[in-house]
Design a protein around this motif. Structure first.
Motif, PDB file in Angstrom:
ATOM      1  N   ASN A  86       1.405  18.855   6.023  1.00 48.59           N
ATOM      2  CA  ASN A  86       2.063  18.345   4.816  1.00 48.59           C
ATOM      3  C   ASN A  86       2.199  16.828   4.870  1.00 48.59           C
ATOM      4  O   ASN A  86       1.960  16.125   3.884  1.00 48.59           O
ATOM      5  CB  ASN A  86       3.441  18.988   4.647  1.00 48.59           C
ATOM      6  N   LEU A  87       2.583  16.320   6.031  1.00 51.11           N
ATOM      7  CA  LEU A  87       2.719  14.872   6.204  1.00 51.11           C
ATOM      8  C   LEU A  87       1.359  14.196   6.013  1.00 51.11           C
ATOM      9  O   LEU A  87       1.248  13.185   5.314  1.00 51.11           O
ATOM     10  CB  LEU A  87       3.272  14.570   7.599  1.00 51.11           C
ATOM     11  N   GLU A  88       0.339  14.784   6.603  1.00 55.59           N
ATOM     12  CA  GLU A  88      -1.010  14.220   6.501  1.00 55.59           C
ATOM     13  C   GLU A  88      -1.497  14.234   5.049  1.00 55.59           C
ATOM     14  O   GLU A  88      -2.122  13.273   4.585  1.00 55.59           O
ATOM     15  CB  GLU A  88      -1.963  15.020   7.382  1.00 55.59           C
ATOM     16  N   LYS A  89      -1.199  15.300   4.325  1.00 58.60           N
ATOM     17  CA  LYS A  89      -1.638  15.400   2.932  1.00 58.60           C
ATOM     18  C   LYS A  89      -0.982  14.324   2.072  1.00 58.60           C
ATOM     19  O   LYS A  89      -1.628  13.712   1.210  1.00 58.60           O
ATOM     20  CB  LYS A  89      -1.323  16.789   2.383  1.00 58.60           C
ATOM     21  N   ILE A  90       0.301  14.088   2.296  1.00 57.24           N
ATOM     22  CA  ILE A  90       1.013  13.051   1.526  1.00 57.24           C
ATOM     23  C   ILE A  90       0.415  11.676   1.801  1.00 57.24           C
ATOM     24  O   ILE A  90       0.141  10.896   0.883  1.00 57.24           O
ATOM     25  CB  ILE A  90       2.517  13.077   1.865  1.00 57.24           C
ATOM     26  N   ILE A  91       0.192  11.360   3.083  1.00 58.62           N
ATOM     27  CA  ILE A  91      -0.366  10.055   3.452  1.00 58.62           C
ATOM     28  C   ILE A  91      -1.768   9.889   2.862  1.00 58.62           C
ATOM     29  O   ILE A  91      -2.101   8.833   2.303  1.00 58.62           O
ATOM     30  CB  ILE A  91      -0.397   9.913   4.988  1.00 58.62           C
ATOM     31  N   THR A  92      -2.580  10.934   2.935  1.00 57.35           N
ATOM     32  CA  THR A  92      -3.943  10.877   2.405  1.00 57.35           C
ATOM     33  C   THR A  92      -3.938  10.675   0.892  1.00 57.35           C
ATOM     34  O   THR A  92      -4.716   9.880   0.355  1.00 57.35           O
ATOM     35  CB  THR A  92      -4.703  12.178   2.744  1.00 57.35           C
ATOM     36  N   ASN A  93      -3.056  11.397   0.201  1.00 52.83           N
ATOM     37  CA  ASN A  93      -2.977  11.277  -1.255  1.00 52.83           C
ATOM     38  C   ASN A  93      -2.496   9.897  -1.677  1.00 52.83           C
ATOM     39  O   ASN A  93      -2.997   9.319  -2.649  1.00 52.83           O
ATOM     40  CB  ASN A  93      -2.050  12.354  -1.827  1.00 52.83           C
ATOM     41  N   ILE A  94      -1.515   9.355  -0.962  1.00 44.76           N
ATOM     42  CA  ILE A  94      -1.017   8.015  -1.281  1.00 44.76           C
ATOM     43  C   ILE A  94      -2.118   6.981  -1.042  1.00 44.76           C
ATOM     44  O   ILE A  94      -2.316   6.057  -1.846  1.00 44.76           O
ATOM     45  CB  ILE A  94       0.244   7.689  -0.447  1.00 44.76           C
ATOM     46  N   ASP A  95      -2.860   7.146   0.034  1.00 39.36           N
ATOM     47  CA  ASP A  95      -3.932   6.210   0.348  1.00 39.36           C
ATOM     48  C   ASP A  95      -5.027   6.245  -0.716  1.00 39.36           C
ATOM     49  O   ASP A  95      -5.688   5.231  -0.976  1.00 39.36           O
ATOM     50  CB  ASP A  95      -4.530   6.555   1.715  1.00 39.36           C
ATOM     51  N   GLY A  96      -5.177   7.402  -1.373  1.00 38.74           N
ATOM     52  CA  GLY A  96      -6.242   7.563  -2.342  1.00 38.74           C
ATOM     53  C   GLY A  96      -5.890   7.196  -3.769  1.00 38.74           C
ATOM     54  O   GLY A  96      -6.732   7.312  -4.673  1.00 38.74           O
ATOM     55  N   LEU A  97      -4.666   6.742  -3.999  1.00 31.83           N
ATOM     56  CA  LEU A  97      -4.263   6.364  -5.355  1.00 31.83           C
ATOM     57  C   LEU A  97      -4.967   5.087  -5.812  1.00 31.83           C
ATOM     58  O   LEU A  97      -5.462   4.310  -4.993  1.00 31.83           O
ATOM     59  CB  LEU A  97      -2.740   6.166  -5.415  1.00 31.83           C
ATOM     60  N   ASP A  98      -4.949   4.876  -7.133  1.00 32.17           N
ATOM     61  CA  ASP A  98      -5.579   3.689  -7.724  1.00 32.17           C
ATOM     62  C   ASP A  98      -4.638   2.492  -7.565  1.00 32.17           C
ATOM     63  O   ASP A  98      -3.889   2.135  -8.475  1.00 32.17           O
ATOM     64  CB  ASP A  98      -5.877   3.958  -9.203  1.00 32.17           C
ATOM     65  N   TRP A  99      -4.713   1.857  -6.379  1.00 31.62           N
ATOM     66  CA  TRP A  99      -3.765   0.783  -6.090  1.00 31.62           C
ATOM     67  C   TRP A  99      -4.094  -0.508  -6.829  1.00 31.62           C
ATOM     68  O   TRP A  99      -3.219  -1.349  -7.031  1.00 31.62           O
ATOM     69  CB  TRP A  99      -3.683   0.553  -4.576  1.00 31.62           C
ATOM     70  N   TYR A 100      -5.327  -0.657  -7.268  1.00 34.41           N
ATOM     71  CA  TYR A 100      -5.666  -1.838  -8.077  1.00 34.41           C
ATOM     72  C   TYR A 100      -4.875  -1.798  -9.386  1.00 34.41           C
ATOM     73  O   TYR A 100      -4.236  -2.785  -9.782  1.00 34.41           O
ATOM     74  CB  TYR A 100      -7.171  -1.877  -8.373  1.00 34.41           C
ATOM     75  N   SER A 101      -4.891  -0.629 -10.057  1.00 33.40           N
ATOM     76  CA  SER A 101      -4.130  -0.480 -11.308  1.00 33.40           C
ATOM     77  C   SER A 101      -2.638  -0.611 -11.056  1.00 33.40           C
ATOM     78  O   SER A 101      -1.908  -1.202 -11.859  1.00 33.40           O
ATOM     79  CB  SER A 101      -4.426   0.877 -11.954  1.00 33.40           C
TER      80      SER A 101
END
Length: 473
Positions: free
Chosen positions: A101-116
């Motif tokens: 669960n921790l890994e999934k949250i970190i992976t999902n956050i890392d994959g967000l559109d941070w430029y926008s």
């Protein structure tokens, strides 16, 4: 991708943690720990974080190793760092038991559109997440979240200026001070061209607060950091002696907690003239005493109805407020706009005088409660609902405003009413006006009289018939 879409994605990650028994509020706190690291990387602010505990180090781990490292990271940042990093992580623990669960949250956050996210403002993204949490009834967070539209109205009318010291003594997630900061930046010519001293003051000293709840304090720190505000946010109780040093402000904007001290004990402040177990009355005392006595320092405060009419110490505090300050406006707010649906609230607007006597000559009231629709999640309060009030408030001559919701009471009239401020409400069309109904006693007496007349008439008819009958015989 818009901020709203990013917030929705972050919020949906909460579903990942349900099996770990994580509450909504715990989830936002966990997100704060992780988002801080990611946002520090995105904004180039990782210098405050030891290299071994930055975002890239976190994403390089997985499984049991990740869980162990994450706990070590929280402990290290809370114990060995300084400044905002230490404040945010101090005493931090994780409620996530499952490494996947921790890994999934970190992976999902890392994959967000941070430029926008950067384009729209990371602060706006985080505030959107806080608002989402507050609007979720199961989170219990609405108790400290004031609707954004109300925050903005109060801020616009109080008009904080560059160079002024602004404070919220019960700051929650720091929403009022964020709004004050934004107002100043939008209404200051060439805000980013301020001289070095003024720019440093705005960033480091202009916007401050105090918050009692540790997890909420973390959210406030994160919110401030993402809006480039470095002002002090105290972790403590304003109604304890910690609050004695909180004074000399130009502006106070706040929505303090309602209720009484647990067990009915009196507040621990030893400098209040009128000690009481009522939290909001104590906050009111603190607020008007914390303003500069210069004739310009001002406040807008959300308070429940009982502050307007409580007797005993309540009356003494209202009198003291009207002596020391010009209590010029009271806005009677609609019901249903806060987490506790039945709570009736008001906004008090006042300016601290240069002297401690006779500052209030008259108080204007605006009734935004009576004959209003029911507000809530499906029918939220909007900016346009305040249009009439703002027009009346800003009028150069308030006496010329033609609005049935707008009225005034002189200080003498208020004194005649026992110094109660529970005034200004208009006729409620949904309530039957019993004065217009016939008096039941009078109506009953009239009916009896009519019945007696009918009986007398009937008797006379019977007598007449009998006399005719005898005459025929």
């Amino acid at each position: 991708m818009t901020t709203q879409e990013i917030v929705a994605k972050l919020w949906n990650l909460c579903n990942v943690l349900r099996d770990d028994g994580i509450t909504y509020h715990q989830y936002v706190t966990e997100l704060t720990y992780i988002l801080f690291l990611k946002m520090a990387k995105e904004t180039g602010a990782e210098s405050q974080i030891p290299a071994a505990y930055r975002w890239d180090a976190l994403t390089s781990k997985s499984g049991i190793e990740l869980k162990k490292f994450y706990k070590e990271l929280l402990n290290h940042l809370g114990e060995n760092c300084t400044g905002r990093v230490r404040e945010i992580y101090q005493g931090a623990t994780t409620n996530i038991d499952e490494p996947k669960n921790l890994e999934k949250i970190i992976t999902n956050i890392d994959g967000l559109d941070w430029y926008s996210a950067r384009e729209e403002g990371l602060g706006n993204l985080y505030e959107g997440l806080l608002e989402k949490n507050a609007n979720e009834k199961k989170s219990g967070a609405g108790q400290y979240f004031t609707p954004r539209v109300l925050i903005d109205v109060m801020t616009r009318l109080v008009k904080p200026q560059a160079g002024e010291r602004c404070n919220d003594p019960a700051c929650g997630t720091f929403g009022f001070m964020i709004a004050a900061h934004q107002y100043v930046s939008e209404h200051t010519d060439s805000f980013f061209d301020l001289d070095a001293d003024t720019a440093a003051f705005e960033r480091e000293k202009a916007f401050t607060g105090c918050e009692l709840v540790h997890d909420t304090h973390r959210l406030a720190l994160m919110n401030a950091m993402l809006h480039d505000i470095e002002g002090e946010i105290i972790l403590g109780d304003t109604l304890s002696n910690v609050g004695k040093s909180m004074k000399g402000y130009d502006v106070v904007l706040t929505n303090p907690p309602f209720g009484t001290k647990k067990g009915g004990e009196r507040a621990t402040r030893d400098d209040f003239t009128f000690p009481t177990s009522n939290k909001q009355l104590n906050f009111l005392q603190h607020i008007y005493r914390s303003l500069k006595a210069d004739g310009k320092a001002r406040a807008a405060v959300v308070l429940p109805d009982n502050v307007l009419f409580a007797d005993g110490e309540g009356e003494h505090i209202r009198v003291d407020l009207m002596d020391k300050c010009n209590l010029h406006t009271v806005l009677r707010l609609p019901t249903g706009i806060f987490y506790a649906q039945g709570v009736k609230t008001n906004v008090l607007f006042f300016t601290r005088g240069k002297t401690d006597k006779g500052n209030t000559q008259e108080v204007w009231f605006y009734d935004l409660r009576t004959n209003m629709p029911s507000f809530g999640k499906t029918n939220p309060l909007k900016k346009e609902h305040f249009a009439g009030f703002e027009a009346a408030y800003e009028a150069k001559d308030r006496h010329v405003i033609q609005d049935e919701r707008w009225g005034v009471f002189t200080r003498e009239q208020i004194a005649e009413k026992g110094n109660s401020l529970d005034l200004g409400l208009i006729r409620d069309d949904s309530i039957v006006d019993y004065e217009d109904l016939p008096d039941p006693i009078e109506s009953g007496e009239e009916a009896i009289a009519q019945l007696e007349e009918a009986v007398d008439l009937l008797k006379s008819v019977v007598r007449e018939l009998k006399s005719l009958e005898n005459a025929e015989v």
